[in-house]
Design a protein around this motif. Structure first.
Motif, PDB file in Angstrom:
ATOM      1  N   LEU A  87       0.834  -1.207   0.000  1.00 10.08           N
ATOM      2  CA  LEU A  87       0.000   0.000   0.000  1.00 10.08           C
ATOM      3  C   LEU A  87       0.865   1.253   0.000  1.00 10.08           C
ATOM      4  O   LEU A  87       0.580   2.222  -0.711  1.00 10.08           O
ATOM      5  N   CYS A  88       1.923   1.257   0.790  1.00 11.26           N
ATOM      6  CA  CYS A  88       2.819   2.423   0.807  1.00 11.26           C
ATOM      7  C   CYS A  88       3.451   2.625  -0.561  1.00 11.26           C
ATOM      8  O   CYS A  88       3.586   3.765  -1.034  1.00 11.26           O
ATOM      9  N   GLN A  89       3.815   1.555  -1.207  1.00 12.64           N
ATOM     10  CA  GLN A  89       4.397   1.660  -2.536  1.00 12.64           C
ATOM     11  C   GLN A  89       3.375   2.221  -3.522  1.00 12.64           C
ATOM     12  O   GLN A  89       3.695   3.059  -4.367  1.00 12.64           O
ATOM     13  N   GLN A  90       2.142   1.752  -3.413  1.00 12.52           N
ATOM     14  CA  GLN A  90       1.107   2.242  -4.316  1.00 12.52           C
ATOM     15  C   GLN A  90       0.837   3.724  -4.090  1.00 12.52           C
ATOM     16  O   GLN A  90       0.600   4.468  -5.041  1.00 12.52           O
ATOM     17  N   ILE A  91       0.870   4.133  -2.843  1.00 10.28           N
ATOM     18  CA  ILE A  91       0.673   5.554  -2.540  1.00 10.28           C
ATOM     19  C   ILE A  91       1.808   6.365  -3.157  1.00 10.28           C
ATOM     20  O   ILE A  91       1.592   7.403  -3.793  1.00 10.28           O
ATOM     21  N   HIS A  92       3.015   5.881  -2.988  1.00 14.18           N
ATOM     22  CA  HIS A  92       4.160   6.586  -3.562  1.00 14.18           C
ATOM     23  C   HIS A  92       4.028   6.698  -5.084  1.00 14.18           C
ATOM     24  O   HIS A  92       4.225   7.765  -5.667  1.00 14.18           O
ATOM     25  N   ALA A  94       1.322   6.537  -6.913  1.00 14.57           N
ATOM     26  CA  ALA A  94       0.210   7.413  -7.273  1.00 14.57           C
ATOM     27  C   ALA A  94       0.591   8.877  -7.097  1.00 14.57           C
ATOM     28  O   ALA A  94       0.226   9.727  -7.917  1.00 14.57           O
ATOM     29  N   GLN A  95       1.332   9.167  -6.040  1.00 17.05           N
ATOM     30  CA  GLN A  95       1.771  10.551  -5.843  1.00 17.05           C
ATOM     31  C   GLN A  95       2.665  10.999  -6.982  1.00 17.05           C
ATOM     32  O   GLN A  95       2.558  12.131  -7.468  1.00 17.05           O
ATOM     33  N   GLN A  97       2.688   9.807 -10.066  1.00 15.90           N
ATOM     34  CA  GLN A  97       1.860   9.966 -11.269  1.00 15.90           C
ATOM     35  C   GLN A  97       1.068  11.267 -11.205  1.00 15.90           C
ATOM     36  O   GLN A  97       0.926  11.971 -12.207  1.00 15.90           O
ATOM     37  N   LEU A  98       0.540  11.553 -10.030  1.00 19.45           N
ATOM     38  CA  LEU A  98      -0.257  12.760  -9.858  1.00 19.45           C
ATOM     39  C   LEU A  98       0.607  13.993 -10.075  1.00 19.45           C
ATOM     40  O   LEU A  98       0.203  14.953 -10.743  1.00 19.45           O
ATOM     41  N   THR A 101       1.234  14.389 -13.796  1.00 20.70           N
ATOM     42  CA  THR A 101       0.051  14.843 -14.530  1.00 20.70           C
ATOM     43  C   THR A 101      -0.228  16.313 -14.240  1.00 20.70           C
ATOM     44  O   THR A 101      -0.519  17.099 -15.151  1.00 20.70           O
ATOM     45  N   ILE A 127       0.600  13.153   1.119  1.00 17.93           N
ATOM     46  CA  ILE A 127       0.470  12.597   2.460  1.00 17.93           C
ATOM     47  C   ILE A 127       1.864  12.239   2.930  1.00 17.93           C
ATOM     48  O   ILE A 127       2.711  11.894   2.160  1.00 17.93           O
TER      49      ILE A 127
END
Lengths: 143, 187
Positions: A87-92, A94-95, A97-98, A101, A127
């Motif tokens: 989950l921490c990796q996915q958050i990283h 996504a951040q 990518q965001l 973009t 976050i």
């Protein structure tokens, strides 16, 4: 004495008293649930943990203990810590990518001269990296 | 890894349990005497004999990671006796969902912006300029994939990861294998 023993007392081969600490949370029809927590924590540790909690928090505690025990049995090396890592990796990711973009949007808006509509500096809510060591655990509730 | 049993100083486990730390003590490499709280937490939550059984079922090279993840879970449970690590998982899941929504919205904005701003003559047949084709919103399954851990335990799906701010050393090494050493689900 209960004529029908809870899953814990059945597994431990003992009588199930009317005030059994396990029976509300380890019903007789779900033997796997108690077997999981017993294998990882041991019955006496589970009983101690439940007894130290107010009665209205014990159901959630039993659920979370079962979840963690299940994860540990599925992955004896990492248990549910593996899930936290993912989950921490996915958050990283996504951040990142965001940020990319929003930077593109800002760049396009700067290029097109619409800076008032789209800010030049990407803005997004970062976050903090989740710091288990200092987290305020009581803020977290199960969904 | 410390090996207290090779010195005179007992490991944290044997100190806690008030017993002699023998050569080959299973705890000694992972519970150095300088970290007494680590074993205290693990013993409080899991019990020394359960930890011994867990470690004995693993290959030696897996044990350090296993101990560190157990220590992590134990500390989490000591701090939050109701939810333990599950509280963190729940929190992080919400963060992932929030970020996914933000990302979807940002990608949609980007496409709308690009479509509104680029003259029609400059567009590819698909209607998107070549330098922005990569900015199409990714299919949802590509942007973030995870299996939502549920209370019934149907979690899973592990990936390569990077470091985290743990209280203890990282519970994995470069040979992290999410499928290694797992049971077949029969227990």
């Amino acid at each position: 004495m209960n004529s029908s023993r809870c899953a814990a007392c059945r597994h431990l081969r003992r009588r199930c008293p009317s005030d059994c600490i396990f029976s509300p949370y380890f019903p007789s029809h779900d033997s796997k649930r108690f077997r999981c927590v017993h294998k990882i924590y041991g019955a006496s540790n589970v009983a101690k943990m439940l007894q130290e909690l107010p009665a209205d928090r014990r159901a959630e505690a039993a659920d979370s203990l079962y979840y963690e025990a299940y994860c540990r049995l599925k992955d004896p090396v990492y248990g549910c810590v593996g899930t936290i890592t993912i989950l921490c990796q996915q958050i990283h990711n996504a951040q990142c990518q965001l940020a990319t973009t929003q930077a593109e949007i800002a760049s396009l808006s700067a290029h097109s001269g619409l800076q008032n509509q789209y800010p030049a500096t990407p803005t997004f809510n970062l976050i903090d990296q989740y710091d288990v060591a200092s987290a305020n655990w009581s803020d977290f509730n199960l969904q | 890894m410390a090996s207290s049993s090779s010195y005179n100083s007992p490991c944290a486990a044997c100190k806690f349990l008030r017993r002699k730390c023998m050569p080959g003590c299973i705890f000694a490499p992972y519970f150095p005497p300088e970290e007494p709280q680590k074993f205290a937490n693990v013993h409080k939550i899991f019990g020394a004999s359960n930890v011994t059984k867990l470690l004995n079922e693993l290959l030696p090279h897996q044990r350090e990671d296993a101990v560190n993840s157990l220590a992590y879970e134990a500390e989490a449970r000591v701090r939050d006796p109701v939810y333990g690590c599950v509280g963190a998982i729940s929190f992080l899941q919400r963060q992932v969902e929030r970020l996914q929504k933000e990302l979807d919205a940002a990608n949609a904005d980007l496409i709308r912006f690009a479509c509104n701003e680029i003259p029609a003559a400059g567009l590819q047949p698909a209607g998107i300029p070549p330098n922005l084709i990569h900015a199409n919103p990714p299919p949802r399954h590509r942007s973030m994939e995870y299996n939502r851990p549920r209370i019934d335990g149907n979690g899973g799906g592990f990936y390569q990861t990077q470091s985290l701010p743990y209280a203890y050393p990282l519970p994995w090494n470069d040979n992290y294998n999410p499928q290694g050493g797992g049971l077949d689900g029969n227990f």
